[in-house]
Design a protein around this motif. Structure first.
Motif, PDB file in Angstrom:
ATOM      1  N   VAL A   4      26.876  63.773 -23.244  1.00  0.00           N
ATOM      2  CA  VAL A   4      28.077  63.311 -23.720  1.00  0.00           C
ATOM      3  C   VAL A   4      27.964  61.616 -23.498  1.00  0.00           C
ATOM      4  N   VAL A   5      28.042  61.011 -24.495  1.00  0.00           N
ATOM      5  CA  VAL A   5      27.746  59.274 -24.556  1.00  0.00           C
ATOM      6  C   VAL A   5      29.227  58.937 -24.525  1.00  0.00           C
ATOM      7  N   ILE A   6      29.693  58.058 -23.689  1.00  0.00           N
ATOM      8  CA  ILE A   6      30.731  57.386 -23.423  1.00  0.00           C
ATOM      9  C   ILE A   6      30.694  55.674 -23.427  1.00  0.00           C
ATOM     10  N   THR A   7      31.747  55.121 -24.229  1.00  0.00           N
ATOM     11  CA  THR A   7      31.289  53.671 -24.245  1.00  0.00           C
ATOM     12  C   THR A   7      32.627  53.125 -23.477  1.00  0.00           C
ATOM     13  N   GLY A   8      32.265  51.900 -22.932  1.00  0.00           N
ATOM     14  CA  GLY A   8      33.288  51.315 -22.031  1.00  0.00           C
ATOM     15  C   GLY A   8      33.533  51.958 -20.949  1.00  0.00           C
ATOM     16  N   THR A   9      32.760  52.178 -19.957  1.00  0.00           N
ATOM     17  CA  THR A   9      32.829  52.845 -18.872  1.00  0.00           C
ATOM     18  C   THR A   9      32.706  52.030 -17.451  1.00  0.00           C
ATOM     19  N   SER A  10      32.995  50.635 -17.741  1.00  0.00           N
ATOM     20  CA  SER A  10      32.556  49.703 -16.489  1.00  0.00           C
ATOM     21  C   SER A  10      34.257  49.953 -15.445  1.00  0.00           C
ATOM     22  N   SER A  11      35.373  50.474 -15.959  1.00  0.00           N
ATOM     23  CA  SER A  11      36.448  50.471 -15.370  1.00  0.00           C
ATOM     24  C   SER A  11      37.490  51.424 -16.374  1.00  0.00           C
ATOM     25  N   GLY A  12      38.565  51.576 -15.622  1.00  0.00           N
ATOM     26  CA  GLY A  12      39.805  52.159 -16.216  1.00  0.00           C
ATOM     27  C   GLY A  12      39.449  53.861 -16.827  1.00  0.00           C
ATOM     28  N   ILE A  13      39.821  54.105 -17.863  1.00  0.00           N
ATOM     29  CA  ILE A  13      39.840  55.388 -18.772  1.00  0.00           C
ATOM     30  C   ILE A  13      38.378  55.701 -18.771  1.00  0.00           C
ATOM     31  N   GLY A  14      37.434  54.736 -19.315  1.00  0.00           N
ATOM     32  CA  GLY A  14      35.782  55.021 -19.312  1.00  0.00           C
ATOM     33  C   GLY A  14      35.228  55.385 -18.072  1.00  0.00           C
ATOM     34  N   LEU A  15      35.377  54.841 -17.080  1.00  0.00           N
ATOM     35  CA  LEU A  15      34.979  55.100 -15.586  1.00  0.00           C
ATOM     36  C   LEU A  15      35.443  56.596 -15.343  1.00  0.00           C
ATOM     37  N   ALA A  16      36.839  56.654 -15.531  1.00  0.00           N
ATOM     38  CA  ALA A  16      37.335  57.880 -14.902  1.00  0.00           C
ATOM     39  C   ALA A  16      36.723  59.061 -15.616  1.00  0.00           C
ATOM     40  N   THR A  17      36.662  58.954 -16.987  1.00  0.00           N
ATOM     41  CA  THR A  17      36.298  60.012 -17.963  1.00  0.00           C
ATOM     42  C   THR A  17      34.724  60.268 -17.616  1.00  0.00           C
ATOM     43  N   ALA A  18      33.779  59.431 -17.529  1.00  0.00           N
ATOM     44  CA  ALA A  18      32.474  59.546 -17.221  1.00  0.00           C
ATOM     45  C   ALA A  18      32.221  60.505 -15.780  1.00  0.00           C
ATOM     46  N   VAL A  19      33.048  59.994 -14.831  1.00  0.00           N
ATOM     47  CA  VAL A  19      33.172  60.728 -13.710  1.00  0.00           C
ATOM     48  C   VAL A  19      33.511  61.974 -13.764  1.00  0.00           C
ATOM     49  N   ALA A  20      34.677  62.391 -14.425  1.00  0.00           N
ATOM     50  CA  ALA A  20      35.103  63.678 -14.433  1.00  0.00           C
ATOM     51  C   ALA A  20      34.530  64.524 -15.541  1.00  0.00           C
ATOM     52  N   ALA A  21      33.942  64.041 -16.642  1.00  0.00           N
ATOM     53  CA  ALA A  21      33.056  64.571 -17.472  1.00  0.00           C
ATOM     54  C   ALA A  21      31.755  65.291 -16.612  1.00  0.00           C
TER      55      ALA A  21
END
Length: 283
Positions: A4-21
């Motif tokens: 699962v590739v996620i863009t914009g993960t340095s903070s906020g929604i992207g960071l939280a989504t990376a960890v949750a996924a």
């Protein structure tokens, strides 16, 4: 194992989504434009006890996008989902912004999504995968001093709504995620409002009223983790919808537009955001 590739993960929604996924069992490739800004992401992953594959991907650069996705597909064999989250906040109005500012906002928030989505489609077709974009209620309802940002999000909504049946015929599920106000440093990146007010000329009083209203709205903002939970649920949904709001408030707000055929309900509401109590909008 598919990724699962996620863009914009340095903070906020992207960071939280990376960890949750990753916590949900996905192999997450967490991408960001500047890998030196990955400290918060690494700390959050360590605290959650998950492992992330962190890579550079600049959504404004063709070679960066294609190289990253090619390498991910080569390593993992399949890309199960691509989540377009990278974006840039912006406040301003058309007359004082000028065309250069408009182009910069569209380059990140619209063309960045289009660029990543285009490069991802061959891999998603091969694996019958998912294509998601974090949009906004600002992609449904235009908001004062957000002309450029809302234009970009409107464009993302039009792109994905149009792509949805075509991608579905190829086995790819397309979804838009529409948060309202989210408590993250996304808005902090807007910069110094003192300088912004000084540069706003005849719009200063309107912008002051808008900023006061926005501060109140963000006082009750949704957490990035709540938005991430919605995204992870979409990844597991066998028949995900095209469009999902991430809170009851976002759903109510977006619903105004869907029942507003002549636009008067929307503009009557948003005009109150830029007037002080007792004042009326000027023509």
């Amino acid at each position: 194992m598919s990724a699962v590739v996620i863009t914009g993960t340095s903070s906020g929604i992207g960071l939280a989504t990376a960890v949750a996924a990753a916590r949900a069992g996905h192999q997450v490739v967490a991408t960001l434009r500047d890998p030196t800004r990955s400290d918060a992401l690494r700390t959050a992953a360590e605290a959650a006890g998950v492992t992330l594959d962190i890579r550079r991907l600049d959504v404004t650069d063709d070679e960066s996008v294609t190289s990253c996705l090619t390498d991910v597909a080569g390593q993992y064999g399949t890309i199960a989902a691509v989540i377009n989250n990278a974006g840039a906040a912006h406040l301003g109005t058309l007359e004082t912004d000028g065309m250069d500012a408009l182009r910069r906002v569209l380059e990140v928030n619209f063309f960045g999504v289009a660029r990543v989505s285009t490069a991802a489609m061959p891999y998603l077709r091969a694996g019958k995968g998912r294509l998601l974009a974090v949009s906004s209620v600002g992609g449904v309802i235009g908001q004062p001093f957000n002309e450029a940002y809302c234009a970009a999000k409107f464009a993302v909504e039009g792109l994905y709504e149009s792509l949805h049946p075509v991608a579905a015929a190829m086995g790819v599920r397309v979804s838009l995620v529409e948060p309202g106000a989210v408590a993250s440093d996304f808005v902090d990146h807007l910069g110094d409002n003192t300088a912004r007010l000084a540069a706003s000329g005849p719009y200063r009083a309107l912008l002051e009223a808008y900023l006061a209203r926005t501060e109140q709205a963000f006082a009750a903002a949704q957490r990035p983790e709540d938005v991430a939970d919605v995204i992870v649920q979409l990844l597991a949904d066998p028949t995900p919808p095209l469009r999902v709001q991430t809170s009851a408030g976002a759903a109510r707000f977006s619903g105004i537009k869907l029942a507003d055929l002549d636009g008067s309900a929307v503009t009557s509401l948003t005009s109150t955001w830029i007037t002080a109590a007792g004042d009326s909008p000027t023509n």
